[in-house]
Design an enzyme around this catalytic site. Structure first.
Site, short mmCIF file in Angstrom:
data_model
loop_
_atom_site.label_atom_id
_atom_site.label_comp_id
_atom_site.label_asym_id
_atom_site.label_seq_id
_atom_site.Cartn_x
_atom_site.Cartn_y
_atom_site.Cartn_z
CE LYS A 97 -4.32 -1.89 1.67
NZ LYS A 97 -5.26 -2.43 2.46
NE ARG A 124 -7.00 -8.58 1.03
CZ ARG A 124 -6.77 -7.86 -0.11
NH1 ARG A 124 -5.84 -6.88 0.21
NH2 ARG A 124 -7.41 -8.23 -1.36
N1 HH2 Z 1 -7.27 -4.01 1.23
C1 HH2 Z 1 -7.56 -4.14 -0.22
C2 HH2 Z 1 -8.54 -4.93 -0.53
N2 HH2 Z 1 -9.36 -5.67 0.29
N3 HH2 Z 1 -9.78 -6.12 2.55
C3 HH2 Z 1 -9.35 -6.21 3.82
N4 HH2 Z 1 -10.12 -6.95 4.94
N5 HH2 Z 1 -8.49 -5.34 4.12
C4 HH2 Z 1 -7.70 -4.59 3.42
O1 HH2 Z 1 -6.62 -3.87 3.84
C5 HH2 Z 1 -7.79 -4.77 1.97
C6 HH2 Z 1 -8.99 -5.62 1.80
C7 HH2 Z 1 -6.75 -3.27 -1.27
O2 HH2 Z 1 -5.59 -4.17 -1.65
P1 HH2 Z 1 -5.85 -4.98 -2.99
O3 HH2 Z 1 -6.89 -6.12 -2.93
O4 HH2 Z 1 -4.12 -5.38 -3.31
O5 HH2 Z 1 -5.95 -4.04 -4.07
P2 HH2 Z 1 -7.29 -3.61 -5.24
O6 HH2 Z 1 -8.07 -3.18 -4.17
O7 HH2 Z 1 -6.78 -2.51 -5.88
O8 HH2 Z 1 -7.54 -4.87 -5.78
#
Ligand code: HH2
Length: 295
Positions: free
Chosen positions: A230, A265
């Protein structure tokens, strides 16, 4: 750190949370901020899942809608088309709990029918109908629910996030969601809480929250922490680009565990697993090294 014995029931599977567990991220989107477009085909998603399980992931989190700042919302049919075939294929192939990252109640219900054991909602089950569907799935199929804190919505959440006291506000929000879930009959062993790093938060808010993790963990329900790749990691390392944030992410994950997090995660499962293994081996008072490795 809480001394309560924590565990997480994800449908038929139960994870003991005496040691931290790694949730591997599988984004089946064209536009996720770090891995968009790489795993949109079912065979590519399966191969990536196999890799993450071999590296030590004990939960796989499948997401079909990017929630990065400014992301465009995805319609239900499109999100379904992306997510459900992958959940079906993974549930036939692996014996690990599958989590589905969605805000949509219809998809929650269908994902559980397809084999998901955990519903991960960055919106904390606040969309119309989401709480009812999630509670029903928790009570009838024993699925776990992860409620995350987000200020605003992904399209605009980073424009001007504001808090009086970010730790207190997130703590109150999570306590209220946990109470709502428990009042509706969801057992504590099926609840995960997440402060939501980067979701309607400036760098200062994220730092305050990270330092406040012991306080959030002190409430006694297991905490999930997601800081992998992030912008806070990038900013703290001098504008480090997304693809060079994995070592920093693994260190932050480790510090989150020290502060009380129970589920991490992450994108880079292997590096996170190594960090946890070394931590337990090199710290005299840490949990048994074998336990950390999951032998
Ligand atoms: N962060 C993201 C998505 N889902 N769920 C939880 N519980 N906690 C988090 O911190 C979280 C989440 C964002 O990261 P990522 O899935 O890598 O990216 P994107 O939203 O662009 O798919």
């Amino acid at each position: 750190m809480t001394t309560e014995h924590l565990r997480l029931q994800c449908g038929p599977r139960v994870l003991d949370l005496d040691r931290p567990r790694i949730m591997g991220i599988l984004n089946v989107t064209p536009d996720s901020f770090s891995d968009g477009g790489r795993y949109t085909r079912v065979d590519a998603a399966l191969a990536r899942a196999r890799e993450m399980v071999a590296e030590g992931a004990e939960i796989l989190d499948i997401g079909g809608e990017s929630t990065r700042p400014g992301a465009e919302p995805v319609g239900l049919d499109e999100e379904r088309r992306r997510v459900l075939p992958v959940v079906e294929a993974l549930s036939a192939a692996f014996d690990v709990p599958l989590s589905v990252d969605t805000m949509k109640p219809e998809l929650m219900r269908e994902a559980v029918a397809a084999g998901a054991g955990l519903l991960n909602d960055v919106n904390g089950f606040r969309a119309e109908g989401a709480l009812d569907v999630a509670v029903e799935a928790a009570r009838e199929q024993g699925v776990a629910l992860c409620a995350m804190h987000m200020q605003g919505a992904p399209q605009s959440m980073q424009q001007a996030p504001q808090y009086r006291d970010v730790v207190a506000e997130v703590e109150d929000f999570l306590a209220a969601r946990a109470a709502t879930l428990q009042d509706a009959g969801v057992p504590r062993a099926q609840i995960l809480l997440d402060p939501g790093f980067g979701f309607g938060k400036t760098l200062e808010h994220n730092l305050a929250l990270f330092r406040g993790l012991p306080r959030l963990a002190g409430a006694g329900l297991p905490l999930l922490v997601g800081v992998s790749r992030k912008s806070m990691i990038g900013a703290l390392l001098g504008d480090r680009p997304v693809q060079a944030r994995d070592p920093g992410s693994a260190i932050a994950a480790l510090l989150a565990v020290q502060a009380g997090a129970r589920v991490l995660r992450v994108h880079d499962v292997g590096a996170t697993r190594d960090a946890l293994t070394l931590y337990s081996a090199l710290q005299a008072d840490a949990v048994d090294a074998q336990d950390m490795r999951g032998d």
